[in-house]
Design an enzyme around this catalytic site. Structure first.
Site, PDB file in Angstrom:
ATOM      1  N   ASN A 116      -2.448  13.153  -4.882  1.00  0.00           N
ATOM      2  CA  ASN A 116      -3.492  13.629  -5.798  1.00  0.00           C
ATOM      3  C   ASN A 116      -4.018  14.996  -5.386  1.00  0.00           C
ATOM      4  O   ASN A 116      -4.281  15.859  -6.237  1.00  0.00           O
ATOM      5  CB  ASN A 116      -4.650  12.636  -5.841  1.00  0.00           C
ATOM      6  CG  ASN A 116      -4.304  11.372  -6.603  1.00  0.00           C
ATOM      7  OD1 ASN A 116      -3.511  11.390  -7.533  1.00  0.00           O
ATOM      8  ND2 ASN A 116      -4.895  10.256  -6.196  1.00  0.00           N
ATOM      9  N   HIS A 158      -4.447  14.703 -10.202  1.00  0.00           N
ATOM     10  CA  HIS A 158      -4.541  13.287 -10.555  1.00  0.00           C
ATOM     11  C   HIS A 158      -3.565  12.894 -11.654  1.00  0.00           C
ATOM     12  O   HIS A 158      -3.133  11.745 -11.710  1.00  0.00           O
ATOM     13  CB  HIS A 158      -5.980  12.955 -10.960  1.00  0.00           C
ATOM     14  CG  HIS A 158      -6.937  12.935  -9.817  1.00  0.00           C
ATOM     15  ND1 HIS A 158      -7.067  11.853  -8.970  1.00  0.00           N
ATOM     16  CD2 HIS A 158      -7.801  13.880  -9.348  1.00  0.00           C
ATOM     17  CE1 HIS A 158      -7.973  12.110  -8.040  1.00  0.00           C
ATOM     18  NE2 HIS A 158      -8.440  13.339  -8.247  1.00  0.00           N
ATOM     19  N   ASP A 162       0.852  -1.184   0.000  1.00  0.00           N
ATOM     20  CA  ASP A 162       0.000   0.000   0.000  1.00  0.00           C
ATOM     21  C   ASP A 162       0.892   1.239   0.000  1.00  0.00           C
ATOM     22  O   ASP A 162       1.806   1.364   0.823  1.00  0.00           O
ATOM     23  CB  ASP A 162      -0.908   0.007   1.229  1.00  0.00           C
ATOM     24  CG  ASP A 162      -1.937   1.124   1.176  1.00  0.00           C
ATOM     25  OD1 ASP A 162      -3.029   0.887   0.649  1.00  0.00           O
ATOM     26  OD2 ASP A 162      -1.621   2.234   1.648  1.00  0.00           O
ATOM     27  N   GLU A 191      -4.477   2.485  -4.819  1.00  0.00           N
ATOM     28  CA  GLU A 191      -3.035   2.563  -4.549  1.00  0.00           C
ATOM     29  C   GLU A 191      -2.546   1.285  -3.878  1.00  0.00           C
ATOM     30  O   GLU A 191      -1.515   1.269  -3.208  1.00  0.00           O
ATOM     31  CB  GLU A 191      -2.715   3.778  -3.665  1.00  0.00           C
ATOM     32  CG  GLU A 191      -3.303   3.743  -2.268  1.00  0.00           C
ATOM     33  CD  GLU A 191      -4.708   4.347  -2.195  1.00  0.00           C
ATOM     34  OE1 GLU A 191      -5.152   4.604  -1.065  1.00  0.00           O
ATOM     35  OE2 GLU A 191      -5.337   4.546  -3.238  1.00  0.00           O
ATOM     36  N   ASP A 237      -1.091   9.791 -11.447  1.00  0.00           N
ATOM     37  CA  ASP A 237      -0.948   8.717 -12.438  1.00  0.00           C
ATOM     38  C   ASP A 237       0.510   8.497 -12.802  1.00  0.00           C
ATOM     39  O   ASP A 237       0.965   7.355 -12.929  1.00  0.00           O
ATOM     40  CB  ASP A 237      -1.753   9.057 -13.698  1.00  0.00           C
ATOM     41  CG  ASP A 237      -3.252   8.992 -13.463  1.00  0.00           C
ATOM     42  OD1 ASP A 237      -3.664   8.414 -12.435  1.00  0.00           O
ATOM     43  OD2 ASP A 237      -4.004   9.521 -14.305  1.00  0.00           O
TER      44      ASP A 237
END
Length: 407
Positions: free
Chosen positions: A278, A283, A270, A313, A287
Site C-alpha cells: 500500500n 491502496h 497472513d 490482510e 486492493d
C-alpha cells in the site's frame, strides 16, 4: 344511468358468454394493485420491475374492462383489449427477467405484441371468426411462457431463492393451458355457446395464473433482496469471500453436524509485509493484490472448504482433514502458487508471500477458542522465523514446524 343502456351493455357483454361481474371484479382488483405498487416504485426508482408489474396490472385491468364492452362479432374492436392482455403478460414477464439483468422490457413487449398481431391476422384470414383473437392470445402466451423458463435456466442464479422451480413451473403450466385451449379452438371450431364457455375458462385460467405469477415474482424479489442483504452482512465487499462474521457463522454450522471422529484444520494466513504494498503502490494496487490473492486461494481451496477474510490482510481456511499432513499440503500449495505468481511478475513489482499457522483438532471435545489460539501461536512463530513459511500444531498441541520454504 339509463336502465335501457344498462340492459344493452349487459347483452353486449354476454355475447361472449362470460360472467360480467367476475370480469369487472378482476379488472378492479388489477387496477387497484397497480395503483398500490406505484408508491413502492416512487420510493426507489431503481426497482424497474415494480414499475413493469404496475403497468402490467393496469393493462390487465383495462383489457378485462375492454372485453366487457365488445360483442362477439366485433373482431377489430375485440383486438384492442386482447392486445392489452398480451402486453400485460409480456410486461409481467419482462419485470421478472429484469431481476436477472435482461433490462429490455419495451423491446420484449413489442416483440410479443407483434407476434400476437401476426397470429391474429393469420387466424382471421383462416376463417376462425371471433375466436381468432383468443387463439392468437393463447399463442402469444405460449411464446412468453416458453421463453421465460429458457432464459431463467440459462441466466438465473437460483441459489439465491428457495423453491426456485416454482417460477418456471408456473410458466410451463400456463403454456400447457394456453396450448390446450388454442388447439381446441383451431381444430374443433366449437359452436358459439361453447366458444363462450371456453372463453370463460381461458379468462379464469389466465387470471389465476397471472395472479400466481405476480405473487411469485413479488416473493422472488423479496427473496433476492434478502439474499443480497445477507451477502452484505456475511461477505467481504472487496473480495466477495466470507467476512469474519460470516466465516465463523459457517464454522458453527459445520460443527453442528460434526462426528467425534472428524478431524478439523484451521489455517491462519497472513500476507507478509502487505503494508509496504500500500505504501509503495497505493491502496488501489493493494486492493487489486488482495483480489488476486483471494482468487488464487479460492482455486486451491474450492467450494467444499470455508475461506474468509478475518482482518485487513489476514485470511483463514477451515476444513475437514484426514491428518495434519493434509492441512500442511493445502497450505503448501497456496504458498507455492503465490511464489510462482511472484516470479512471473514484472520487475519492480512486489511479489506476495504468506505466513501460515495451522491448528488441527478432532471433533470430540472440539474447542474453537483453543484452535484459534493455537493457529495464532503457529502464525506468530512463522512470522518470527522469517515469514514465507508454514507452522502446524497437531491435535496433541505440540508444535510441528514445517521446513522453511524459500520463495
Amino acid at each position: 344511468m339509463n336502465p335501457h343502456r344498462v340492459v344493452e351493455f349487459w347483452e353486449r357483454s354476454s355475447a361472449l358468454h362470460y360472467n360480467l361481474t367476475a370480469v369487472l371484479a378482476w379488472a378492479a382488483d388489477c387496477i387497484l394493485l397497480s395503483v398500490l405498487l406505484l408508491p413502492l416504485w416512487l420510493r426507489n426508482r431503481d426497482r424497474l420491475f415494480i414499475l413493469l408489474w404496475s403497468a402490467a396490472l393496469a393493462l390487465m385491468g383495462l383489457g378485462l374492462l375492454g372485453l366487457t364492452y365488445v360483442t362477439a362479432n366485433a373482431r377489430l374492436l375485440l383486438a384492442l383489449p386482447v392486445a392489452a392482455l398480451v402486453s400485460a403478460e409480456a410486461l409481467s414477464a419482462a419485470g421478472l427477467l429484469s431481476l436477472y439483468g435482461k433490462d429490455r422490457p419495451l423491446r420484449f413487449t413489442a416483440l410479443c405484441v407483434c407476434l400476437w398481431f401476426v397470429a391474429f391476422v393469420l387466424f382471421s384470414l383462416s376463417a376462425l371468426g371471433p375466436v381468432a383473437a383468443v387463439a392468437s392470445y393463447c399463442l402469444a402466451v405460449i411464446a412468453i411462457a416458453v421463453y421465460v423458463p429458457h432464459f431463467l435456466f440459462r441466466h438465473a442464479a437460483f441459489e439465491e431463492v428457495r423453491f426456485h422451480l416454482a417460477i418456471p413451473a408456473i410458466f410451463l403450466l400456463e403454456a400447457l393451458s394456453a396450448l390446450a385451449v388454442a388447439v381446441f379452438y383451431v381444430l374443433e371450431k366449437p359452436a358459439v355457446l361453447h366458444q363462450g364457455t371456453l372463453t370463460s375458462i381461458t379468462l379464469v385460467a389466465g387470471f389465476v395464473l397471472f395472479s400466481a405469477k405476480v405473487c411469485l415474482a413479488v416473493w422472488l424479489s423479496i427473496e433476492k433482496y434478502e439474499f443480497h442483504l445477507r451477502k452484505l452482512a456475511f461477505h467481504d465487499p472487496l473480495t466477495g469471500i466470507f467476512n469474519r462474521r460470516g466465516f465463523f457463522e459457517r464454522i458453527g454450522e459445520r460443527l453442528k453436524t460434526a462426528a467425534p471422529s472428524d478431524l478439523f484444520a484451521y489455517l491462519a494466513i497472513d500476507i507478509d509485509h502487505f503494508k509496504s504494498v500500500n505504501d509503495r503502490f497505493g491502496h488501489s494496487a493493494g486492493d487489486v493484490a488482495l483480489i488476486a490473492f483471494t482468487q488464487t486461494v479460492e482455486e486451491e481451496v474450492g467450494r467444499t472448504h470455508l475461506f474468509g477474510r478475518t482482518g485487513g490482510e489476514e485470511f483463514a481456511v477451515f476444513l475437514k482433514v484426514d491428518n495434519v499432513r493434509t492441512a500442511t499440503g493445502l497450505a503448501e500449495r497456496i504458498r507455492g502458487r503465490l511464489a510462482d505468481a511472484g516470479q512471473r511478475q514484472a520487475a519492480g513489482s512486489s511479489p506476495l508471500t504468506v505466513s501460515i499457522g495451522i491448528a488441527v483438532q478432532p471433533g470430540a471435545g472440539f474447542n474453537l477458542e483453543r484452535m484459534l489460539s493455537q493457529s495464532d501461536q503457529a502464525l506468530y512463530e512463522a512470522k518470527n522465523g522469517g515469514r514465507d513459511r508454514i507452522i502446524a500444531y497437531g491435535p496433541e498441541e505440540t508444535p510441528a514446524p514445517a521446513d522453511r520454504l524459500q520463495a
